[in-house]
Structure formats: structure tokens, C-alpha cells
Design a protein around this motif. Structure first.
Motif, mmCIF file in Angstrom:
data_model
loop_
_atom_site.group_PDB
_atom_site.id
_atom_site.type_symbol
_atom_site.label_atom_id
_atom_site.label_comp_id
_atom_site.label_asym_id
_atom_site.label_seq_id
_atom_site.Cartn_x
_atom_site.Cartn_y
_atom_site.Cartn_z
ATOM 1 N N SER A 73 0.817 -1.207 0.000
ATOM 2 C CA SER A 73 0.000 0.000 0.000
ATOM 3 C C SER A 73 0.859 1.268 0.000
ATOM 4 C CB SER A 73 -0.963 0.004 1.190
ATOM 5 O OG SER A 73 -0.271 0.190 2.400
ATOM 6 N N TRP A 74 2.159 1.113 0.310
ATOM 7 C CA TRP A 74 3.081 2.254 0.313
ATOM 8 C C TRP A 74 4.165 2.137 -0.741
ATOM 9 C CZ3 TRP A 74 2.478 6.689 3.043
ATOM 10 C CH2 TRP A 74 1.470 6.695 4.000
ATOM 11 N N SER A 75 4.553 0.931 -1.081
ATOM 12 C CA SER A 75 5.593 0.738 -2.099
ATOM 13 C C SER A 75 5.363 -0.583 -2.821
ATOM 14 C CB SER A 75 6.990 0.721 -1.466
ATOM 15 O OG SER A 75 7.963 0.420 -2.450
ATOM 16 N N ARG A 76 5.283 -0.514 -4.123
ATOM 17 C CA ARG A 76 5.106 -1.720 -4.941
ATOM 18 C C ARG A 76 6.437 -2.410 -5.222
ATOM 19 N NH1 ARG A 76 -0.016 -3.328 -5.768
ATOM 20 N NH2 ARG A 76 -1.454 -1.616 -6.053
ATOM 21 N N ASN A 77 7.529 -1.821 -4.766
ATOM 22 C CA ASN A 77 8.859 -2.356 -5.023
ATOM 23 C C ASN A 77 9.298 -3.252 -3.871
ATOM 24 O OD1 ASN A 77 11.529 -2.879 -5.512
ATOM 25 N ND2 ASN A 77 12.155 -0.744 -5.714
ATOM 26 N N PRO A 78 9.267 -4.576 -4.057
ATOM 27 C CA PRO A 78 9.655 -5.485 -2.980
ATOM 28 C C PRO A 78 11.103 -5.304 -2.506
ATOM 29 C CG PRO A 78 8.593 -6.687 -4.764
ATOM 30 C CD PRO A 78 8.813 -5.287 -5.236
ATOM 31 N N GLN A 79 11.935 -4.672 -3.333
ATOM 32 C CA GLN A 79 13.323 -4.410 -2.931
ATOM 33 C C GLN A 79 13.388 -3.476 -1.726
ATOM 34 O OE1 GLN A 79 15.694 -6.060 -4.164
ATOM 35 N NE2 GLN A 79 15.266 -6.568 -6.289
ATOM 36 N N THR A 80 12.344 -2.676 -1.533
ATOM 37 C CA THR A 80 12.325 -1.725 -0.411
ATOM 38 C C THR A 80 11.751 -2.338 0.865
ATOM 39 O OG1 THR A 80 10.120 -0.837 -0.897
ATOM 40 C CG2 THR A 80 11.994 0.207 -2.023
ATOM 41 N N TRP A 81 11.147 -3.495 0.753
ATOM 42 C CA TRP A 81 10.485 -4.122 1.895
ATOM 43 C C TRP A 81 11.500 -4.719 2.861
ATOM 44 C CZ3 TRP A 81 6.459 -7.543 -1.102
ATOM 45 C CH2 TRP A 81 5.604 -6.717 -1.826
ATOM 46 N N PRO A 82 11.144 -4.802 4.126
ATOM 47 C CA PRO A 82 12.038 -5.477 5.074
ATOM 48 C C PRO A 82 12.155 -6.957 4.700
ATOM 49 C CG PRO A 82 9.902 -5.050 6.068
ATOM 50 C CD PRO A 82 9.901 -4.363 4.742
ATOM 51 N N ARG A 83 13.332 -7.495 4.868
ATOM 52 C CA ARG A 83 13.540 -8.914 4.522
ATOM 53 C C ARG A 83 12.799 -9.837 5.470
ATOM 54 N NH1 ARG A 83 19.273 -9.698 1.794
ATOM 55 N NH2 ARG A 83 19.476 -7.596 0.984
ATOM 56 N N LYS A 84 12.811 -9.493 6.735
ATOM 57 C CA LYS A 84 12.161 -10.333 7.744
ATOM 58 C C LYS A 84 10.697 -9.923 7.860
ATOM 59 C CE LYS A 84 12.713 -12.058 12.395
ATOM 60 N NZ LYS A 84 13.397 -11.910 13.663
ATOM 61 N N ARG A 85 9.822 -10.826 7.414
ATOM 62 C CA ARG A 85 8.385 -10.545 7.459
ATOM 63 C C ARG A 85 7.629 -11.715 8.096
ATOM 64 N NH1 ARG A 85 9.861 -8.987 2.276
ATOM 65 N NH2 ARG A 85 8.717 -10.687 1.289
ATOM 66 N N ASP A 86 8.237 -12.341 9.076
ATOM 67 C CA ASP A 86 7.600 -13.456 9.762
ATOM 68 C C ASP A 86 6.623 -12.922 10.816
ATOM 69 O OD1 ASP A 86 9.263 -12.530 11.780
ATOM 70 O OD2 ASP A 86 10.536 -14.304 11.813
ATOM 71 N N TYR A 87 6.017 -13.829 11.557
ATOM 72 C CA TYR A 87 5.004 -13.439 12.537
ATOM 73 C C TYR A 87 5.585 -12.562 13.646
ATOM 74 C CZ TYR A 87 0.964 -13.782 15.627
ATOM 75 O OH TYR A 87 -0.113 -13.482 16.418
ATOM 76 N N ALA A 88 6.799 -12.844 14.066
ATOM 77 C CA ALA A 88 7.430 -12.028 15.112
ATOM 78 C C ALA A 88 7.626 -10.589 14.627
ATOM 79 C CB ALA A 88 8.759 -12.645 15.541
ATOM 80 N N ALA A 89 8.091 -10.428 13.393
ATOM 81 C CA ALA A 89 8.251 -9.082 12.826
ATOM 82 C C ALA A 89 6.892 -8.411 12.665
ATOM 83 C CB ALA A 89 8.977 -9.164 11.486
ATOM 84 N N PHE A 90 5.916 -9.171 12.214
ATOM 85 C CA PHE A 90 4.555 -8.659 12.054
ATOM 86 C C PHE A 90 4.042 -8.066 13.368
ATOM 87 C CE2 PHE A 90 -0.067 -9.443 12.206
ATOM 88 C CZ PHE A 90 -0.482 -8.751 11.083
ATOM 89 N N GLN A 91 4.284 -8.766 14.460
ATOM 90 C CA GLN A 91 3.825 -8.299 15.770
ATOM 91 C C GLN A 91 4.519 -7.013 16.198
ATOM 92 O OE1 GLN A 91 4.479 -12.186 17.731
ATOM 93 N NE2 GLN A 91 2.393 -11.928 18.481
ATOM 94 N N LYS A 92 5.760 -6.806 15.766
ATOM 95 C CA LYS A 92 6.469 -5.567 16.096
ATOM 96 C C LYS A 92 5.999 -4.411 15.225
ATOM 97 C CE LYS A 92 10.594 -7.905 17.709
ATOM 98 N NZ LYS A 92 11.940 -8.332 17.364
ATOM 99 N N TRP A 93 5.717 -4.703 13.972
ATOM 100 C CA TRP A 93 5.368 -3.662 13.010
ATOM 101 C C TRP A 93 3.914 -3.213 13.091
ATOM 102 C CZ3 TRP A 93 7.969 -2.083 8.115
ATOM 103 C CH2 TRP A 93 9.344 -2.244 8.200
ATOM 104 N N PHE A 94 3.039 -4.038 13.724
ATOM 105 C CA PHE A 94 1.611 -3.731 13.717
ATOM 106 C C PHE A 94 0.965 -4.007 15.069
ATOM 107 C CE2 PHE A 94 2.804 -5.057 9.442
ATOM 108 C CZ PHE A 94 2.377 -3.978 8.704
#
Length: 115
Positions: A73-94
Motif C-alpha cells: 500500500s506504500w511501495s510496490r517495489n519489494p526491494q524496499t520491503w524489510p527482509r524479515k516478514r515473519d510473525y514475530a516481525a509482524f507483531q512488532k510492526w503492527f
């Protein structure tokens, strides 16, 4: 009023998400506060559950997909996304807010479209 056989989870970005948004090339010259980013949070429907752990089990299964949608929703470029997108990261980010009762006050049919 009609009940819908779903629960709802509201996903609100936290500070790591805001920092990422403000680091994007697309954000150059603009600064978004955490409050601005959280203002229009996304709601996702979940299957009904009998216990809170039912909802969190489903959310754990969907976390990476939801994380991706929020990033896109903010960037269509996956190169800009954080590499770690597991559940633990999800809980920190949201922040997650689950509601087990969804009511629909309207009689017209709910339409679904591919996202």
C-alpha cells in the motif's frame, strides 16, 4: 441487523512501519507521522472462532500475506520491503485489534471482488 459469520481484525502500523514509510524514495520531501499512517487502518475478516486463540492461530497463518498487503500500500517495489516478514516481525510492526462480532445493518448482499 444481521450477524456475519466472520470476526474482524484491524491492523494498525507501529513505529517501525512509520520509519520504513519515511525512508522510502517515494516519501522524499514528505514526512508522515505515525498518527497519520494509523488513521485509516485496514480491517480483515477472519473466520468465526470459539476462543481468542482460534483468531490468533488464523492470524499467524495470514500474517505474511497481510504484511505484504500493508507494505504494497506504500511501495510496490519489494526491494524496499524489510527482509524479515515473519510473525514475530509482524507483531512488532503492527498493533492488532480483534473483534469477534460483526454486524451488518443492511439487507443488500455483500459483494466480493479480487484484490
Amino acid at each position: 441487523m444481521y450477524t456475519i459469520d466472520r470476526a474482524v481484525v484491524i491492523v494498525r502500523p507501529n513505529q517501525p512501519f512509520a520509519e520504513w514509510v519515511n525512508s522510502l524514495p517515494e516519501s522524499a520531501g514528505e514526512f508522515f507521522t505515525l498518527d497519520e499512517i494509523r488513521r485509516d487502518a485496514t480491517a480483515y475478516l477472519l473466520p468465526e472462532g470459539d476462543t481468542p486463540s482460534d483468531f490468533y492461530t488464523t492470524l499467524r497463518e495470514l500474517a505474511e500475506d497481510i504484511f505484504t498487503i500493508e507494505l504494497e500500500s506504500w511501495s510496490r517495489n519489494p526491494q524496499t520491503w524489510p527482509r524479515k516478514r515473519d510473525y514475530a516481525a509482524f507483531q512488532k510492526w503492527f498493533d492488532i485489534e480483534i473483534h469477534s462480532l460483526v454486524l451488518d445493518p443492511f439487507e443488500n448482499e455483500i459483494l466480493k471482488e479480487d484484490f
